[in-house]
Design an enzyme around this catalytic site. Structure first.
Site, PDB file in Angstrom:
ATOM      1  N   TYR A  53       0.821  -1.211   0.000  1.00 41.45           N
ATOM      2  CA  TYR A  53       0.000   0.000   0.000  1.00 41.45           C
ATOM      3  C   TYR A  53       0.856   1.264   0.000  1.00 41.45           C
ATOM      4  CZ  TYR A  53      -4.007  -2.996   0.392  1.00 41.45           C
ATOM      5  OH  TYR A  53      -4.967  -3.947   0.114  1.00 41.45           O
ATOM      6  N   ARG A  56       1.285   1.726  -3.653  1.00 42.78           N
ATOM      7  CA  ARG A  56       0.039   2.218  -4.283  1.00 42.78           C
ATOM      8  C   ARG A  56      -0.147   3.710  -3.993  1.00 42.78           C
ATOM      9  NH1 ARG A  56       0.815  -2.221  -5.114  1.00 42.78           N
ATOM     10  NH2 ARG A  56       1.647  -1.266  -6.974  1.00 42.78           N
ATOM     11  N   GLN A  86     -16.299   2.451  -4.145  1.00 43.43           N
ATOM     12  CA  GLN A  86     -15.559   1.267  -3.708  1.00 43.43           C
ATOM     13  C   GLN A  86     -14.059   1.492  -3.853  1.00 43.43           C
ATOM     14  OE1 GLN A  86     -18.332  -0.940  -6.531  1.00 43.43           O
ATOM     15  NE2 GLN A  86     -17.759  -2.598  -5.161  1.00 43.43           N
ATOM     16  N   ASN A  87     -13.675   2.596  -4.471  1.00 43.67           N
ATOM     17  CA  ASN A  87     -12.265   2.893  -4.709  1.00 43.67           C
ATOM     18  C   ASN A  87     -11.621   3.500  -3.475  1.00 43.67           C
ATOM     19  OD1 ASN A  87     -12.736   2.029  -7.336  1.00 43.67           O
ATOM     20  ND2 ASN A  87     -13.159   4.104  -8.068  1.00 43.67           N
ATOM     21  N   VAL A  88     -10.342   3.215  -3.293  1.00 43.43           N
ATOM     22  CA  VAL A  88      -9.635   3.752  -2.129  1.00 43.43           C
ATOM     23  C   VAL A  88      -8.826   5.000  -2.477  1.00 43.43           C
ATOM     24  CG1 VAL A  88      -9.557   1.527  -0.959  1.00 43.43           C
ATOM     25  CG2 VAL A  88      -7.654   2.194  -2.449  1.00 43.43           C
ATOM     26  N   ASP A  89      -8.810   5.380  -3.764  1.00 52.20           N
ATOM     27  CA  ASP A  89      -8.096   6.602  -4.145  1.00 52.20           C
ATOM     28  C   ASP A  89      -8.909   7.833  -3.759  1.00 52.20           C
ATOM     29  OD1 ASP A  89      -9.862   7.483  -6.426  1.00 52.20           O
ATOM     30  OD2 ASP A  89      -9.247   5.545  -7.235  1.00 52.20           O
ATOM     31  N   HIS A 104     -14.504   1.114   1.098  1.00 49.05           N
ATOM     32  CA  HIS A 104     -13.371   0.209   1.315  1.00 49.05           C
ATOM     33  C   HIS A 104     -12.141   0.902   1.879  1.00 49.05           C
ATOM     34  CE1 HIS A 104     -15.348  -2.530  -1.943  1.00 49.05           C
ATOM     35  NE2 HIS A 104     -15.922  -2.644  -0.756  1.00 49.05           N
ATOM     36  N   THR A 176     -18.456  -0.581 -12.111  1.00 43.66           N
ATOM     37  CA  THR A 176     -18.391  -1.661 -11.136  1.00 43.66           C
ATOM     38  C   THR A 176     -19.171  -2.850 -11.653  1.00 43.66           C
ATOM     39  OG1 THR A 176     -18.924  -2.367  -8.874  1.00 43.66           O
ATOM     40  CG2 THR A 176     -20.309  -0.649  -9.827  1.00 43.66           C
TER      41      THR A 176
END
Length: 231
Positions: A53, A56, A86-89, A104, A176
């Protein structure tokens, strides 16, 4: 003002150059999901997962929101908009969206290993201090870890997301597969008058009784078409 809710997935950020996990050539072909995206994987090798991570997070600095992100943010001028992602960016925020629910977790944040959802332990990372290091402690004294919801963990933001979907006049799903739960189950909470649009260039299986309008385009081109339909 009508309530417009977006549910976005990996296809939203793919146009910005962020590797998806599930598609061909995606991250799950390089890293087994249980190794880097499960709580079991973290306990087995926390150093590997933390470094994954960290990498990332650095990559995120090199990408920008796509036109689709910008158009989603632009809709706030005419609608009461909530983005459920749902994206972590953080590309929705960078593009200007002001109300974003991250199902998420968030890549640019770190938290406690012991109490990952304790708001007192969640910190935002920024350059030049983007790396989480082994031995680096959260406020409660436990190892600092990525603020990511891994497989095997609860999804604490699903309840606020359900509440937003229940209030929606328009629900737009972008990029998605509708295969990842609990996010995929959000459509079931849309009320009877809610119009539902799906923006995705691929064939997506969904319940035909929902009356979904499928715009078979990518995020940016699909948002352009949606804008014309809603105006």
């Amino acid at each position: 003002m009508k309530k417009l809710v977006f549910l976005t997935g990996a296809g939203m950020s793919a146009e910005s150059g962020i590797s998806t996990f599930r598609d061909s050539g995606g991250l799950w072909e390089q890293y087994p999901v249980q190794q880097v995206a499960s709580i079991e994987g973290y306990w087995a090798n926390p150093e590997l997962v933390i470094q994954f991570y960290n990498d990332r997070r650095k990559q995120l600095l090199d990408v920008k929101p796509c036109e689709g992100h910008r158009l989603v943010a632009e809709m706030e001028s005419a609608y009461d908009v909530t983005v459920i992602t749902q994206n972590v960016d953080n590309l929705h925020e960078v593009a200007g969206s002001s109300k974003v629910i991250h199902l998420h977790g968030e890549l640019m944040k770190a938290t406690s290993t012991k109490n990952p959802n304790d708001p007192n332990c969640i910190v935002t990372l920024s350059p030049p201090n983007l790396d989480i290091k082994m031995g680096q402690k959260a406020k409660d004294g436990s190892q600092l870890r990525p603020f990511i919801v891994w497989f095997g963990e609860s999804v604490p933001m699903i309840e606020p997301a359900i509440e937003e979907v229940q209030k929606a006049d328009i629900l737009v799903v972008i990029g998605t597969s509708l295969n990842v739960y609990p996010a995929a189950g959000l459509l079931a909470y849309a009320n009877s008058h809610c119009k539902i649009y799906l923006i995705d260039p691929a064939e997506v299986k969904f319940d035909p009784s929902l009356g979904i309008t499928h715009i078979k385009k990518g995020a940016s081109a699909g948002m352009e078409e949606l804008k014309g339909l809603l105006c």
